[in-house]
Write an enzyme that holds these catalytic residues in place. Structure first.
Site, PDB file in Angstrom:
ATOM      1  N   ARG A  49      37.556  40.848  50.221  1.00 49.88           N
ATOM      2  CA  ARG A  49      38.139  40.543  49.036  1.00 49.88           C
ATOM      3  C   ARG A  49      36.964  40.887  47.839  1.00 49.88           C
ATOM      4  O   ARG A  49      37.131  41.391  46.820  1.00 49.88           O
ATOM      5  CB  ARG A  49      38.776  39.283  48.673  1.00 49.88           C
ATOM      6  CG  ARG A  49      39.081  39.139  47.288  1.00 49.88           C
ATOM      7  CD  ARG A  49      39.979  37.634  47.231  1.00 49.88           C
ATOM      8  NE  ARG A  49      39.078  36.827  47.413  1.00 49.88           N
ATOM      9  CZ  ARG A  49      39.473  35.456  47.463  1.00 49.88           C
ATOM     10  NH1 ARG A  49      40.789  35.004  47.334  1.00 49.88           N
ATOM     11  NH2 ARG A  49      38.756  34.345  47.584  1.00 49.88           N
ATOM     12  N   HIS A  99      27.411  47.003  25.726  1.00 49.70           N
ATOM     13  CA  HIS A  99      28.900  46.917  26.717  1.00 49.70           C
ATOM     14  C   HIS A  99      28.738  47.913  27.823  1.00 49.70           C
ATOM     15  O   HIS A  99      29.221  47.462  28.868  1.00 49.70           O
ATOM     16  CB  HIS A  99      30.041  46.776  25.837  1.00 49.70           C
ATOM     17  CG  HIS A  99      30.096  45.615  24.945  1.00 49.70           C
ATOM     18  ND1 HIS A  99      29.155  45.359  24.114  1.00 49.70           N
ATOM     19  CD2 HIS A  99      31.260  44.885  24.819  1.00 49.70           C
ATOM     20  CE1 HIS A  99      29.721  44.257  23.406  1.00 49.70           C
ATOM     21  NE2 HIS A  99      31.042  43.512  23.748  1.00 49.70           N
ATOM     22  N   LYS A 144      38.423  38.860  41.338  1.00 53.47           N
ATOM     23  CA  LYS A 144      37.756  37.439  41.358  1.00 53.47           C
ATOM     24  C   LYS A 144      36.463  37.556  40.653  1.00 53.47           C
ATOM     25  O   LYS A 144      35.351  37.529  40.897  1.00 53.47           O
ATOM     26  CB  LYS A 144      37.362  37.032  42.799  1.00 53.47           C
ATOM     27  CG  LYS A 144      37.379  35.452  42.943  1.00 53.47           C
ATOM     28  CD  LYS A 144      37.714  35.055  44.429  1.00 53.47           C
ATOM     29  CE  LYS A 144      37.180  33.559  44.675  1.00 53.47           C
ATOM     30  NZ  LYS A 144      37.954  32.647  43.943  1.00 53.47           N
ATOM     31  N   GLU A 176      50.371  31.636  38.984  1.00 62.43           N
ATOM     32  CA  GLU A 176      49.486  30.927  40.096  1.00 62.43           C
ATOM     33  C   GLU A 176      49.364  29.584  39.333  1.00 62.43           C
ATOM     34  O   GLU A 176      49.956  29.162  38.390  1.00 62.43           O
ATOM     35  CB  GLU A 176      48.612  31.540  40.778  1.00 62.43           C
ATOM     36  CG  GLU A 176      47.431  32.143  39.513  1.00 62.43           C
ATOM     37  CD  GLU A 176      46.354  32.986  40.265  1.00 62.43           C
ATOM     38  OE1 GLU A 176      46.046  32.937  41.270  1.00 62.43           O
ATOM     39  OE2 GLU A 176      45.881  33.607  39.277  1.00 62.43           O
ATOM     40  N   LEU A 200      45.488  35.898  41.795  1.00 59.78           N
ATOM     41  CA  LEU A 200      44.327  36.205  42.755  1.00 59.78           C
ATOM     42  C   LEU A 200      45.303  36.274  44.434  1.00 59.78           C
ATOM     43  O   LEU A 200      45.892  35.314  44.625  1.00 59.78           O
ATOM     44  CB  LEU A 200      43.393  35.085  42.647  1.00 59.78           C
ATOM     45  CG  LEU A 200      42.065  35.262  43.492  1.00 59.78           C
ATOM     46  CD1 LEU A 200      41.214  36.327  42.793  1.00 59.78           C
ATOM     47  CD2 LEU A 200      41.486  33.984  44.043  1.00 59.78           C
TER      48      LEU A 200
HETATM   49  C1  LIG Z   1      43.106  31.708  40.086  1.00 56.56           C
HETATM   50  C2  LIG Z   1      42.757  31.358  41.606  1.00 56.56           C
HETATM   51  N1  LIG Z   1      43.875  31.546  42.190  1.00 56.56           N
HETATM   52  C3  LIG Z   1      44.098  31.156  43.687  1.00 56.56           C
HETATM   53  C4  LIG Z   1      42.638  30.775  44.260  1.00 56.56           C
HETATM   54  C5  LIG Z   1      42.854  30.569  45.850  1.00 56.56           C
HETATM   55  O1  LIG Z   1      42.319  31.439  46.417  1.00 56.56           O
HETATM   56  P1  LIG Z   1      41.574  31.016  47.813  1.00 56.56           P
HETATM   57  O2  LIG Z   1      42.553  30.645  48.747  1.00 56.56           O
HETATM   58  O3  LIG Z   1      41.203  32.379  48.333  1.00 56.56           O
HETATM   59  O4  LIG Z   1      40.539  30.180  47.604  1.00 56.56           O
HETATM   60  C6  LIG Z   1      41.634  30.586  43.657  1.00 56.56           C
HETATM   61  C7  LIG Z   1      40.453  29.977  44.029  1.00 56.56           C
HETATM   62  O5  LIG Z   1      39.466  29.673  43.683  1.00 56.56           O
HETATM   63  C8  LIG Z   1      41.662  30.850  42.185  1.00 56.56           C
HETATM   64  O6  LIG Z   1      40.766  30.563  41.390  1.00 56.56           O
END
Ligand SMILES: Cc1ncc(COP(=O)(O)O)c(C=O)c1O
Length: 289
Positions: A49, A99, A144, A176, A200
């Site tokens: 990732r 930028h 991320k 989410e 994510l």
């Molecule tokens: C916005 C967001 N969604 C989902 C997740 C969950 O991801 P993971 O299971 O890889 O920790 C995170 C983790 O920090 C996050 O910041």
């Protein structure tokens, strides 16, 4: 000890120039990997990732997969505690403020490892409180990114309400939560949004999906309407540090019976058993469900 650009050093000595684009623009990406008994959980998936986040943001990946693994384990082995949360970030580097991308900046790599804090037993057993909000973040939530202002503002709303998480809806659909993925259960079926640029791709989400499939639990990855969340029997949030956590109150209303449900209990157990299996294998390489 923390890691900065190839060296381990005390955190007080880790210094970043103020023109680092991470500081100026939030121009960087990150990962957080849970480490149990000094074994990084799903490290290859986290590194994959990270590689994707770097490619999507066109930040040069300074290390090979093997170099990332070595650096992470050097840091893990330098800590005096067993269970850790390893945070690592890469920024586009230091350059005069503009930028447009600099031509020859070196990416900055920073890593730190703190004791892993997973939900207390009482929270797991009683369940947590959440509020909801409109998802007003940008449209590349699949990256991320360290630019987390949107997530911070949304998380603060739940912090001020004394809640654990903020569950997000965009145009009447579940996306989410501010720092976790969301699953709901309705009539025994586990539902969660399919991966897209709006969420994510959580590593814990993948583990939950694999465990559901491997154990014959009904699961659908598809659009989940806000109304389905509000009438769900169970709601869970998942993340590397929260693992799988039941939400029993949403916007001051009871979710289902107001306590963690039976499907949660099953998934929580499966998740803990899977962690144990990884630790028993005792390898610093991948272990699958
Ligand atoms: C916005 C967001 N969604 C989902 C997740 C969950 O991801 P993971 O299971 O890889 O920790 C995170 C983790 O920090 C996050 O910041």
């Amino acid at each position: 000890m923390v890691f900065l650009n190839g060296k381990l050093l005390p955190i007080e000595d880790a210094k970043i120039p103020v023109l680092d684009r991470g500081f100026i623009f939030g121009d960087g990406v990150y990962e957080l990997v849970p480490v149990y008994s000094r074994l990084a959980f799903r490290l290859d998936e986290h590194l994959a990732r990270l590689e994707r986040s770097l490619a999507e943001t066109r930040i040069r990946n300074p290390y090979s997969r093997a170099q990332w693994r070595d650096a992470i384990y050097r840091l893990v082995d330098a800590q005096p505690f067993e269970d850790q949360g390893v945070y690592f970030q890469v920024t586009r580097g230091v350059a005069k403020r503009d930028h447009a991308f600099p031509k020859d900046a070196e990416p900055t790599v920073f890593m730190m490892s703190n004791p892993l804090v997973t939900p207390a037993k009482e929270l797991v057993e009683k369940g947590a409180v959440a509020v909801s909000a409109q998802d007003n973040r940008w449209l590349r939530c699949d990256i991320k990114s360290i630019s987390l202002l949107g997530n911070c503002l949304l998380r603060q709303a739940s912090a001020e309400a004394g809640a654990t998480e903020t569950i997000l809806f965009r145009e009447g659909k579940l996306t989410e939560a501010s720092a976790s993925n969301v699953f709901v259960v309705k009539d025994g079926v586990i539902l969660s949004p399919a991966k897209s640029h709006l969420i994510l791709p959580g590593i814990t989400y993948d583990v939950v999906v694999e465990l559901a499939r491997a154990n014959g639990l009904p699961l659908e990855l598809r659009e989940v309407a806000e109304a389905e969340v509000r009438s769900a029997d169970e709601i869970w949030v998942t993340s590397s540090s929260r693992e799988v956590l039941a939400i029993v109150t949403l916007d001051a209303r009871r979710v289902g019976e107001g306590r963690p449900g039976p499907v949660f209990a099953r998934m929580y157990r499966l998740y803990q058993e899977f962690k144990q299996k990884v630790m028993r294998a005792g390898k610093r390489d991948a272990v699958t469900a």
